[in-house]
Design an enzyme around this catalytic site. Structure first.
Site, short mmCIF file in Angstrom:
data_model
loop_
_atom_site.label_atom_id
_atom_site.label_comp_id
_atom_site.label_asym_id
_atom_site.label_seq_id
_atom_site.Cartn_x
_atom_site.Cartn_y
_atom_site.Cartn_z
N LYS A 46 124.46 -12.80 79.98
CA LYS A 46 124.59 -13.66 81.17
C LYS A 46 125.36 -14.92 80.81
O LYS A 46 125.16 -15.51 79.74
CB LYS A 46 123.21 -14.03 81.70
CG LYS A 46 123.25 -14.98 82.89
CD LYS A 46 121.86 -15.44 83.28
CE LYS A 46 121.04 -14.31 83.86
NZ LYS A 46 119.73 -14.78 84.37
N GLY A 98 110.87 -8.39 80.98
CA GLY A 98 111.08 -7.02 80.55
C GLY A 98 111.77 -6.10 81.53
O GLY A 98 111.76 -4.89 81.33
N SER A 99 112.40 -6.63 82.58
CA SER A 99 113.02 -5.75 83.58
C SER A 99 114.21 -5.00 82.99
O SER A 99 114.42 -3.82 83.28
CB SER A 99 113.47 -6.57 84.80
OG SER A 99 114.41 -7.56 84.42
N TRP A 100 115.01 -5.65 82.13
CA TRP A 100 116.13 -4.96 81.51
C TRP A 100 115.63 -3.90 80.53
O TRP A 100 116.22 -2.83 80.42
CB TRP A 100 117.07 -5.95 80.82
CG TRP A 100 118.05 -6.58 81.78
CD1 TRP A 100 117.84 -6.83 83.10
CD2 TRP A 100 119.38 -7.02 81.49
NE1 TRP A 100 118.95 -7.42 83.66
CE2 TRP A 100 119.90 -7.54 82.70
CE3 TRP A 100 120.15 -7.05 80.36
CZ2 TRP A 100 121.20 -8.08 82.78
CZ3 TRP A 100 121.44 -7.59 80.42
CH2 TRP A 100 121.95 -8.09 81.63
N ASP A 120 111.84 -11.65 72.30
CA ASP A 120 111.68 -12.88 73.10
C ASP A 120 110.59 -13.73 72.48
O ASP A 120 109.67 -13.22 71.82
CB ASP A 120 111.32 -12.55 74.55
CG ASP A 120 111.66 -13.69 75.50
OD1 ASP A 120 112.62 -13.56 76.28
OD2 ASP A 120 110.98 -14.74 75.44
N ASP A 146 119.86 -11.23 78.82
CA ASP A 146 119.77 -11.78 80.18
C ASP A 146 119.11 -13.15 80.15
O ASP A 146 118.61 -13.63 81.15
CB ASP A 146 118.99 -10.82 81.09
CG ASP A 146 119.05 -11.21 82.56
OD1 ASP A 146 120.10 -11.72 82.98
OD2 ASP A 146 118.04 -11.01 83.27
N SER A 200 116.14 -8.73 88.49
CA SER A 200 117.29 -8.68 87.60
C SER A 200 117.55 -7.27 87.07
O SER A 200 118.64 -7.01 86.54
CB SER A 200 117.10 -9.64 86.42
OG SER A 200 115.90 -9.36 85.73
N ASP A 223 112.06 -15.42 67.24
CA ASP A 223 113.19 -16.31 67.53
C ASP A 223 114.48 -15.57 67.17
O ASP A 223 114.65 -15.11 66.03
CB ASP A 223 113.05 -17.58 66.69
CG ASP A 223 114.12 -18.61 66.97
OD1 ASP A 223 115.07 -18.30 67.73
OD2 ASP A 223 114.02 -19.72 66.43
#
Length: 309
Positions: A164, A55-57, A83, A124, A25, A99
């Site tokens: 998204k 954590g890719s973004w 997250d 995302d 992603s 949260d």
């Protein structure tokens, strides 16, 4: 990032492994930025990544904001990733296991920003899909509205929000709601997003809420109560249906992101077509994330989770 037969044939999966991204992603955010350039702004200093795990973004954000920059350029720049799932550390990224719907999370982010508003907020996040498209679209839209509530409290005027979405028959309502808060709303489909998926990304540019509306995050308030006083609240669902009147349909501009040289996410490529060695197996950069229900499944298999009689 899973490893099924489709992943092994997916060029973006392989490229993510090669370049050290935690998920494919990452290329979706990179291709969105290729067209909108929201991460290339030298004035971009405070960024929030919602539903960030694995954590890719956040990796892309860290590279864009910090790699190759001078000390003066990175001064006061901060990235906060939020997250419910734990995340392995990422350079220049502050992770919060919290949260996004809770007011305490808002306060923690503002404290990290020195009570300054964010320039850019992205999400995302997506639910575990069931295959029932109407249900999946509904749950995803609720997740977006939760992210939007936090964004309304933390994003500065003129800021950008990217999230998204699942495109469905009721997506027009979401476009209309976002149109009350942003000057420009675009629906974008990166080439790294599979064409067979309903997934797309909403790019909201120029945050411009009503001047007389004050956003206040309250865990006990509904979405309708949160947006009370804002024009978009009239689009909420009520117990009693109002008198019917035909409204003008809102259609967001749709565009494909990624240059012509980008890989096709639905195509199968032969390894012989590329000079680099794509057969190299790299060690994972992060252990797989554990879904919230994993422990419950383990207890059920062991017979320790039984239904009360």
């Amino acid at each position: 990032m899973g490893k099924n037969s489709k992943d092994k044939r997916d060029m973006y999966y392989r490229k993510a492994k090669e370049q050290g991204f935690r998920a494919r992603s990452a290329f979706k955010l990179l291709q969105l930025n290729d067209d909108f350039h929201f991460l290339d702004d030298p004035n971009l200093k405070r960024v929030v990544d919602l539903c960030a795990a694995p954590g890719s973004w956040s990796q892309v954000l860290s590279q864009k904001l910090f790699d190759g920059k001078t000390a003066e350029e990175i001064k006061d720049r901060k990235i906060v990733a939020v997250d419910l799932q734990p995340m392995s550390p990422i350079n220049h990224v502050t992770t919060l296991q919290a949260d996004i719907t809770h007011p305490k999370t808002l306060k923690r982010i503002l404290d990290l920003f020195g009570n300054e508003k964010a320039d850019f907020v992205c999400s995302d996040g997506a639910p575990d899909v069931t295959g029932l498209h109407d249900l999946d679209e509904y749950v995803q839209q609720q997740l977006i509205m939760s992210a939007l509530q936090l964004t309304a409290c933390i994003l500065k005027k003129g800021g950008i929000f990217v999230a998204k979405i699942f495109r469905g028959r009721d997506i027009d309502m979401l476009y209309s709601q976002l149109g009350y808060l942003f000057d420009k709303v675009v629906c974008a489909k990166p080439k790294s997003s599979r064409g067979t998926s309903l997934e797309a990304f909403i790019v909201c540019i120029g945050y411009n809420p009503p001047s007389d509306w004050v956003s206040t995050l309250d865990v006990n308030s509904s979405v309708e109560e949160f947006f009370s006083g804002c024009h978009m609240s009239k689009l909420s669902i009520h117990d009693k249906l109002p008198s019917w009147q035909e409204d003008e349909r809102t259609i967001a501009k749709f565009m494909s992101c990624g240059n012509l040289e980008s890989f096709d996410s639905d195509a199968t490529y032969h390894l012989d077509d590329f000079k680099e060695d794509l057969n190299t197996s790299l060690d994972p950069v992060q252990s797989p994330t554990n879904p919230p229900y994993k422990k419950a499944l383990e207890l059920k298999r062991s017979g320790k989770l039984t239904r009360a009689v």
